[in-house]
Design an enzyme around this catalytic site. Structure first.
Site, PDB file in Angstrom:
ATOM      1  N   ASP A 188      -0.694  -4.062   6.511  1.00 28.67           N
ATOM      2  CA  ASP A 188      -1.558  -3.299   7.692  1.00 28.67           C
ATOM      3  C   ASP A 188      -2.905  -3.543   7.435  1.00 28.67           C
ATOM      4  O   ASP A 188      -3.738  -2.973   7.954  1.00 28.67           O
ATOM      5  CB  ASP A 188      -1.244  -1.662   7.574  1.00 28.67           C
ATOM      6  N   HIS A 195       3.970  -4.625  11.095  1.00 25.74           N
ATOM      7  CA  HIS A 195       4.661  -4.072  12.308  1.00 25.74           C
ATOM      8  C   HIS A 195       4.418  -4.908  13.654  1.00 25.74           C
ATOM      9  O   HIS A 195       3.771  -5.823  13.757  1.00 25.74           O
ATOM     10  CB  HIS A 195       3.404  -2.745  12.554  1.00 25.74           C
ATOM     11  N   ASP A 240       5.770   4.490   5.082  1.00 21.45           N
ATOM     12  CA  ASP A 240       6.526   3.643   5.934  1.00 21.45           C
ATOM     13  C   ASP A 240       6.469   2.347   5.300  1.00 21.45           C
ATOM     14  O   ASP A 240       7.354   1.257   5.682  1.00 21.45           O
ATOM     15  CB  ASP A 240       6.049   3.411   7.306  1.00 21.45           C
ATOM     16  N   HIS A 241       6.019   2.066   4.047  1.00 22.81           N
ATOM     17  CA  HIS A 241       6.027   0.946   3.246  1.00 22.81           C
ATOM     18  C   HIS A 241       6.755   1.066   2.038  1.00 22.81           C
ATOM     19  O   HIS A 241       7.062   0.095   1.076  1.00 22.81           O
ATOM     20  CB  HIS A 241       4.665   0.222   3.395  1.00 22.81           C
ATOM     21  N   HIS A 297       1.221   3.888   2.060  1.00 19.83           N
ATOM     22  CA  HIS A 297       1.934   4.750   2.907  1.00 19.83           C
ATOM     23  C   HIS A 297       3.562   4.796   3.040  1.00 19.83           C
ATOM     24  O   HIS A 297       4.046   3.809   2.644  1.00 19.83           O
ATOM     25  CB  HIS A 297       1.474   4.110   4.471  1.00 19.83           C
ATOM     26  N   HIS A 344       0.950  -1.248   0.065  1.00 16.37           N
ATOM     27  CA  HIS A 344       0.095   0.059  -0.069  1.00 16.37           C
ATOM     28  C   HIS A 344       0.871   1.234  -0.075  1.00 16.37           C
ATOM     29  O   HIS A 344       2.151   1.251   0.101  1.00 16.37           O
ATOM     30  CB  HIS A 344      -0.954  -0.006   1.117  1.00 16.37           C
ATOM     31  N   HIS A 346      -7.817  -0.468   5.484  1.00 17.37           N
ATOM     32  CA  HIS A 346      -6.686   0.486   6.298  1.00 17.37           C
ATOM     33  C   HIS A 346      -6.597   1.570   5.386  1.00 17.37           C
ATOM     34  O   HIS A 346      -6.534   2.771   5.469  1.00 17.37           O
ATOM     35  CB  HIS A 346      -5.416  -0.408   6.417  1.00 17.37           C
TER      36      HIS A 346
END
Ligand code: ZN
Ligand code: FE
Length: 255
Positions: A133, A171, A60-61, A58, A56, A114
């Site tokens: 996520d 996570h 942090d990915h 975001h 996805h 999400h």
């Protein structure tokens, strides 16, 4: 022979995964939180990235991808629905698509909730699913873009995979998820013993990810909206599981 899967802790609590075929030398990275930690593991193992699979959009990915592309030339695979907000894709995929990785079939699942456009990668031959996520160890992602019905449909698809599937999620939130789970499912003995095992793992600095789908089915409150004891505990006996899920997710948001 199943593909080799390596878990790499990144940033403060993210996980990236390497999926490696020894015979062909192919190595896929699932999500790219940061380049340094991933490159370090790759050079220790003597592997080069051939694929990057993005779950996805975001940061942090995906934020590590550009740096990784300076030293690797991987084929980048991600959701067609998110092509406008992902790094440039070599292959844009959607629910029901499949592709070959390391000689194995990878099935693409839409697990929106999400985010809308979040995908999971399921490798039936290796018995592993990369959920980031969506479904997480003892939890599920916060609903930033989708609604509870959407996430419940996504979790239900994941819950229907074979019980011995390895769930590689995004996570290390498991300990905190456990503190919430007991408020929803206080009489669940399997949950209690999992919480003990999680505390021990974390005290020794070990990751609690990946987990097994069978443990998630037995203990993850977000998969247990159909369970009579959970329904009773949230005061919704006999209610539509999607509504029960919505109530549990709502409680977690304010926990
Ligand atoms: Zn995310
Ligand atoms: Fe994340």
């Amino acid at each position: 022979m199943p593909l080799e899967i390596i878990t790499i802790p990144c940033l403060s609590d993210n996980y990236a995964f390497l999926v490696h075929n020894k015979a062909s030398g192919e190595t896929a990275l699932v999500d790219a939180p940061e380049a340094d930690k991933i490159n370090k593991v790759l050079s220790q193992l003597g592997w080069t990235l051939t694929h990057v699979l993005l779950t996805h959009h975001h940061w942090d990915h995906i934020d590590g991808l550009e740096e990784l592309q300076k030293t690797h030339s991987p084929k980048v695979i991600g959701a067609a629905a998110d092509a406008h907000r992902l790094p440039p894709l070599d292959l844009a995929v959607a629910e029901g698509d499949s592709f070959t990785l390391g000689g194995e079939e990878v099935q693409v699942m839409d697990v929106s909730g999400h985010t809308v456009g979040h995908i999971a990668f399921y490798l039936p031959a290796s018995g592993a699913v990369f959920t980031a996520d969506s479904l997480m160890a003892l939890g599920c992602g916060r609903l930033f873009e989708g609604d509870p019905d959407m996430m419940w449909a996504s979790l239900s698809k994941l819950a229907a995979l074979p019980e011995n599937t390895i769930v590689c999620s995004g996570h290390e939130y498991t300990e905190a998820n456990g503190r919430f789970a007991v408020t929803i499912d206080p009489d669940n003995k399997a949950l209690q013993s999992r919480i003990d095992a999680i505390a021990e793992a974390r005290a020794q600095g070990r990751p609690t990810v990946p987990s097994l789908l069978s443990e998630e089915l037995a203990t993850n409150p977000f998969l247990r909206a159909t369970d009579p004891a959970v329904q009773r505990h949230v005061g919704m006996e006999g209610a539509d599981p999607a509504k029960v899920f919505a109530e549990i997710r709502q409680r977690k948001d304010t926990f």
